[in-house]
Design a protein around this motif. Sequence first.
Motif, PDB file in Angstrom:
ATOM      1  N   LEU A   1      -2.507  -9.711  -4.935  1.00  0.00           N
ATOM      2  CA  LEU A   1      -2.933  -8.324  -4.716  1.00  0.00           C
ATOM      3  C   LEU A   1      -3.663  -7.838  -5.965  1.00  0.00           C
ATOM      4  O   LEU A   1      -3.216  -6.947  -6.680  1.00  0.00           O
ATOM      5  CB  LEU A   1      -1.716  -7.452  -4.413  1.00  0.00           C
ATOM      6  N   ASP A   2      -4.810  -8.466  -6.216  1.00  0.00           N
ATOM      7  CA  ASP A   2      -5.600  -8.202  -7.413  1.00  0.00           C
ATOM      8  C   ASP A   2      -6.637  -7.142  -7.078  1.00  0.00           C
ATOM      9  O   ASP A   2      -7.782  -7.439  -6.737  1.00  0.00           O
ATOM     10  CB  ASP A   2      -6.256  -9.506  -7.887  1.00  0.00           C
ATOM     11  N   VAL A   3      -6.241  -5.874  -7.153  1.00  0.00           N
ATOM     12  CA  VAL A   3      -7.119  -4.772  -6.761  1.00  0.00           C
ATOM     13  C   VAL A   3      -7.172  -3.737  -7.878  1.00  0.00           C
ATOM     14  O   VAL A   3      -6.233  -3.612  -8.672  1.00  0.00           O
ATOM     15  CB  VAL A   3      -6.658  -4.113  -5.444  1.00  0.00           C
ATOM     16  N   THR A   4      -8.262  -3.004  -7.935  1.00  0.00           N
ATOM     17  CA  THR A   4      -8.438  -2.003  -8.987  1.00  0.00           C
ATOM     18  C   THR A   4      -8.321  -0.573  -8.481  1.00  0.00           C
ATOM     19  O   THR A   4      -8.075   0.343  -9.268  1.00  0.00           O
ATOM     20  CB  THR A   4      -9.805  -2.171  -9.664  1.00  0.00           C
ATOM     21  N   SER A   5      -8.499  -0.369  -7.173  1.00  0.00           N
ATOM     22  CA  SER A   5      -8.394   0.982  -6.631  1.00  0.00           C
ATOM     23  C   SER A   5      -8.027   0.915  -5.156  1.00  0.00           C
ATOM     24  O   SER A   5      -8.233  -0.109  -4.497  1.00  0.00           O
ATOM     25  CB  SER A   5      -9.712   1.749  -6.800  1.00  0.00           C
ATOM     26  N   VAL A   6      -7.475   2.016  -4.647  1.00  0.00           N
ATOM     27  CA  VAL A   6      -7.164   2.137  -3.225  1.00  0.00           C
ATOM     28  C   VAL A   6      -7.493   3.558  -2.785  1.00  0.00           C
ATOM     29  O   VAL A   6      -7.573   4.485  -3.604  1.00  0.00           O
ATOM     30  CB  VAL A   6      -5.677   1.841  -2.927  1.00  0.00           C
ATOM     31  N   ALA A   7      -7.676   3.716  -1.477  1.00  0.00           N
ATOM     32  CA  ALA A   7      -7.873   5.042  -0.902  1.00  0.00           C
ATOM     33  C   ALA A   7      -6.888   5.205   0.239  1.00  0.00           C
ATOM     34  O   ALA A   7      -6.759   4.311   1.081  1.00  0.00           O
ATOM     35  CB  ALA A   7      -9.306   5.212  -0.403  1.00  0.00           C
ATOM     36  N   ALA A   8      -6.170   6.322   0.260  1.00  0.00           N
ATOM     37  CA  ALA A   8      -5.128   6.518   1.269  1.00  0.00           C
ATOM     38  C   ALA A   8      -5.200   7.926   1.842  1.00  0.00           C
ATOM     39  O   ALA A   8      -5.379   8.914   1.119  1.00  0.00           O
ATOM     40  CB  ALA A   8      -3.748   6.287   0.663  1.00  0.00           C
ATOM     41  N   GLN A   9      -5.083   7.994   3.146  1.00  0.00           N
ATOM     42  CA  GLN A   9      -5.002   9.284   3.825  1.00  0.00           C
ATOM     43  C   GLN A   9      -3.719   9.315   4.649  1.00  0.00           C
ATOM     44  O   GLN A   9      -3.446   8.392   5.423  1.00  0.00           O
ATOM     45  CB  GLN A   9      -6.210   9.503   4.721  1.00  0.00           C
ATOM     46  N   GLY A  10      -2.952  10.361   4.452  1.00  0.00           N
ATOM     47  CA  GLY A  10      -1.712  10.525   5.192  1.00  0.00           C
ATOM     48  C   GLY A  10      -1.719  11.826   5.963  1.00  0.00           C
ATOM     49  O   GLY A  10      -2.431  12.773   5.614  1.00  0.00           O
ATOM     50  N   ALA A  11      -0.927  11.864   7.037  1.00  0.00           N
ATOM     51  CA  ALA A  11      -0.822  13.074   7.851  1.00  0.00           C
ATOM     52  C   ALA A  11       0.645  13.378   8.106  1.00  0.00           C
ATOM     53  O   ALA A  11       1.469  12.468   8.246  1.00  0.00           O
ATOM     54  CB  ALA A  11      -1.571  12.901   9.178  1.00  0.00           C
ATOM     55  N   ASP A  12       0.944  14.675   8.160  1.00  0.00           N
ATOM     56  CA  ASP A  12       2.312  15.149   8.405  1.00  0.00           C
ATOM     57  C   ASP A  12       2.286  16.183   9.526  1.00  0.00           C
ATOM     58  O   ASP A  12       2.544  17.364   9.312  1.00  0.00           O
ATOM     59  CB  ASP A  12       2.876  15.755   7.111  1.00  0.00           C
ATOM     60  N   PRO A  13       1.934  15.750  10.753  1.00  0.00           N
ATOM     61  CA  PRO A  13       1.784  16.722  11.840  1.00  0.00           C
ATOM     62  C   PRO A  13       3.084  17.410  12.236  1.00  0.00           C
ATOM     63  O   PRO A  13       3.054  18.477  12.845  1.00  0.00           O
ATOM     64  CB  PRO A  13       1.234  15.868  12.994  1.00  0.00           C
ATOM     65  N   LEU A  14       4.236  16.813  11.883  1.00  0.00           N
ATOM     66  CA  LEU A  14       5.520  17.425  12.228  1.00  0.00           C
ATOM     67  C   LEU A  14       6.040  18.353  11.142  1.00  0.00           C
ATOM     68  O   LEU A  14       7.121  18.926  11.280  1.00  0.00           O
ATOM     69  CB  LEU A  14       6.555  16.327  12.496  1.00  0.00           C
TER      70      LEU A  14
ATOM     71  N   ARG B   1       3.270  -5.458  -8.631  1.00  0.00           N
ATOM     72  CA  ARG B   1       1.936  -5.240  -8.069  1.00  0.00           C
ATOM     73  C   ARG B   1       2.010  -4.352  -6.828  1.00  0.00           C
ATOM     74  O   ARG B   1       1.143  -3.494  -6.610  1.00  0.00           O
ATOM     75  CB  ARG B   1       1.277  -6.580  -7.743  1.00  0.00           C
ATOM     76  N   VAL B   2       3.029  -4.545  -6.013  1.00  0.00           N
ATOM     77  CA  VAL B   2       3.210  -3.686  -4.836  1.00  0.00           C
ATOM     78  C   VAL B   2       3.491  -2.249  -5.265  1.00  0.00           C
ATOM     79  O   VAL B   2       2.907  -1.292  -4.724  1.00  0.00           O
ATOM     80  CB  VAL B   2       4.345  -4.232  -3.948  1.00  0.00           C
ATOM     81  N   LEU B   3       4.360  -2.074  -6.270  1.00  0.00           N
ATOM     82  CA  LEU B   3       4.658  -0.733  -6.779  1.00  0.00           C
ATOM     83  C   LEU B   3       3.394  -0.055  -7.318  1.00  0.00           C
ATOM     84  O   LEU B   3       3.197   1.150  -7.122  1.00  0.00           O
ATOM     85  CB  LEU B   3       5.696  -0.810  -7.895  1.00  0.00           C
ATOM     86  N   SER B   4       2.563  -0.832  -7.991  1.00  0.00           N
ATOM     87  CA  SER B   4       1.339  -0.273  -8.567  1.00  0.00           C
ATOM     88  C   SER B   4       0.430   0.289  -7.483  1.00  0.00           C
ATOM     89  O   SER B   4      -0.164   1.368  -7.642  1.00  0.00           O
ATOM     90  CB  SER B   4       0.601  -1.345  -9.367  1.00  0.00           C
ATOM     91  N   VAL B   5       0.319  -0.433  -6.372  1.00  0.00           N
ATOM     92  CA  VAL B   5      -0.496   0.059  -5.255  1.00  0.00           C
ATOM     93  C   VAL B   5       0.137   1.299  -4.638  1.00  0.00           C
ATOM     94  O   VAL B   5      -0.556   2.283  -4.331  1.00  0.00           O
ATOM     95  CB  VAL B   5      -0.695  -1.047  -4.198  1.00  0.00           C
ATOM     96  N   LEU B   6       1.449   1.307  -4.470  1.00  0.00           N
ATOM     97  CA  LEU B   6       2.124   2.463  -3.868  1.00  0.00           C
ATOM     98  C   LEU B   6       1.941   3.722  -4.709  1.00  0.00           C
ATOM     99  O   LEU B   6       1.752   4.817  -4.166  1.00  0.00           O
ATOM    100  CB  LEU B   6       3.612   2.163  -3.689  1.00  0.00           C
ATOM    101  N   GLU B   7       1.987   3.577  -6.026  1.00  0.00           N
ATOM    102  CA  GLU B   7       1.774   4.753  -6.873  1.00  0.00           C
ATOM    103  C   GLU B   7       0.320   5.226  -6.787  1.00  0.00           C
ATOM    104  O   GLU B   7       0.050   6.426  -6.803  1.00  0.00           O
ATOM    105  CB  GLU B   7       2.174   4.453  -8.310  1.00  0.00           C
ATOM    106  N   ALA B   8      -0.617   4.284  -6.669  1.00  0.00           N
ATOM    107  CA  ALA B   8      -2.016   4.670  -6.488  1.00  0.00           C
ATOM    108  C   ALA B   8      -2.222   5.358  -5.139  1.00  0.00           C
ATOM    109  O   ALA B   8      -3.041   6.273  -5.022  1.00  0.00           O
ATOM    110  CB  ALA B   8      -2.921   3.444  -6.603  1.00  0.00           C
TER     111      ALA B   8
END
Length: 347
Positions: A186-199, A322-329
Amino acid sequence: MSSRRRIAVIGAGYWGPNLARNFRASTDWELAYICDLDTERAQRVADSVGGVPVTASLDEVLADSSVDAVAIATPARTHHPIALAALDAGKHVIVEKPLADTRAKGVEMVERARERGLVLMTDHTFCYTPAVLKIRELIADGYLGDILFVDSVRINLGLIQPDVDVFWDLAPHDLSILDFVLPGGLDVTSVAAQGADPLKTGKSCIGYLTIPLRSGGIAHVHVNWLSPTKIRQMVIGGTKRTLVWDDLNPQQRVSVYDRGVDLALQSKETADSQASNVSYRLGDTWAPALPEQEALANVAAEFAAAIREDRAARTSGESGLRVLSVLEAVALSQQVHGAPAPVATEI
């Protein structure tokens, strides 16, 4: 003398009984303790595996010089202090996902294990399923070619967690698999995430995560607690073949398609006629035979092998980090409405 090592399971809640059962059945391990603050619950787990000492005291477990390792199956916020105490006591450690509840704590755990010369392993269980082991093998052998894209869907009508959002609950599975099977992890430098909370629960219940890969490809992960149907599927497209993993199809979990797009090399002069240089390849579909093995049995065997061979486990503490790093990003990206956020890489 027995060549088996002795291990204590810390935590007798949801995951602890599964660990206890597999370590008890392993030829590499002797189950030494079940440790839980709720001794009645611990006793039920002990009785289910044929009897093993029960204690509410972590100190008692760590003071026992005959115990070689501990398996931590407690809430994520407690992983850090328990793991550090175990490492300081000279015990090897395996921790259920996520490695910790923050990247900073995960870094400290990895550094402490390195300082002590001990194995710190993350229990990324899916990585030890026969299907994912086969996927890793096919990619490593170049059977799919260069990886162009990954599409992963993990959705269900699930329990809305009180302390984490849908990304932290479900995405670690997909991220750990990507780290396990992709060349370079999981050799990545950036991520983009969109979340929704309709409830209006106060946390994302639906999430879409986009991960640019250094190879030029892209990975996309869709997680959802609100879907009436359960889907566990990953599509990995390569320059040679495309693979589909359907974890809910026991008859054919992995399918490999010799289908794709071939684009002939062209000069600038012929760029305007690109359509004429595209051909579609429609070949055979193949489903590899997979052995019937319980993933946690493979986890127990890998933990023992890493200790015996004095090497990092295939899902090491660094993998969990590495997984934690992505989750924080992911959390940072959500705060800026889906804009790309950097992934920390320094330890």
